[in-house]
Design a protein around this motif. Sequence first.
Motif, PDB file in Angstrom:
ATOM      1  N   GLN A   1      45.167  39.837  44.506  1.00 52.59           N
ATOM      2  CA  GLN A   1      44.113  39.776  43.499  1.00 52.59           C
ATOM      3  C   GLN A   1      44.741  39.595  42.120  1.00 52.59           C
ATOM      4  OE1 GLN A   1      41.962  43.459  43.897  1.00 52.59           O
ATOM      5  NE2 GLN A   1      41.076  42.879  45.881  1.00 52.59           N
ATOM      6  N   SER A   2      43.934  39.296  41.147  1.00 51.62           N
ATOM      7  CA  SER A   2      44.454  39.112  39.789  1.00 51.62           C
ATOM      8  C   SER A   2      45.051  40.413  39.236  1.00 51.62           C
ATOM      9  CB  SER A   2      43.364  38.587  38.855  1.00 51.62           C
ATOM     10  OG  SER A   2      42.279  39.481  38.835  1.00 51.62           O
ATOM     11  N   LYS A   3      44.554  41.569  39.689  1.00 56.81           N
ATOM     12  CA  LYS A   3      45.064  42.869  39.234  1.00 56.81           C
ATOM     13  C   LYS A   3      46.346  43.281  39.951  1.00 56.81           C
ATOM     14  CE  LYS A   3      42.361  46.336  38.769  1.00 56.81           C
ATOM     15  NZ  LYS A   3      41.338  47.364  38.994  1.00 56.81           N
ATOM     16  N   GLY A   4      46.617  42.680  41.108  1.00 58.44           N
ATOM     17  CA  GLY A   4      47.797  43.064  41.883  1.00 58.44           C
ATOM     18  C   GLY A   4      47.542  42.851  43.369  1.00 58.44           C
TER      19      GLY A   4
ATOM     20  N   TYR B   1      46.724  49.849  45.067  1.00 63.49           N
ATOM     21  CA  TYR B   1      47.512  48.686  44.675  1.00 63.49           C
ATOM     22  C   TYR B   1      48.993  49.013  44.883  1.00 63.49           C
ATOM     23  CZ  TYR B   1      43.464  46.341  42.770  1.00 63.49           C
ATOM     24  OH  TYR B   1      42.245  45.723  42.641  1.00 63.49           O
TER      25      TYR B   1
END
Length: 135
Positions: free
Chosen positions: A95-98, A110
């Motif tokens: 994902q963009s967050k990790g 995460y």
Amino acid sequence: MTKFLKKVRSLVFADDSDAVSLLKFRKKDRPLKKFTERELIQLESEIGATIFGEKPAYVARREFFNLDKDTWIWYEEVADGKGGRQELTTRYEVQSKGILKIQLNYRYSYLEGDELQNFVLATKEYYERVSRTIV
């Protein structure tokens, strides 16, 4: 042979005879086999499982593969000592967050630190082995 290939050949090989033999692709030497998506996933998961070394005696089965561009799967089947088997499937979502780690009955988290570093190294090794093996 095109002008471009002749130029490449002259730059790479000192002797034209070696270049011609290496640049020729003969179907009878290595026929390409068409695989279904499921067959490719199975082959890739077998290759992926070898990244982590020999499986211990208590591990009946393990798989590691890239399901799609954002999803990785780690599956392990372990003997529980009572004649039964325990299964653990871990899904990793990019994902963009990790990298989100998802396991049934566990808190989603995460990846961080060593676990993140190990995941990155494993995915790189996976791509290298799969690209060398399945062509």
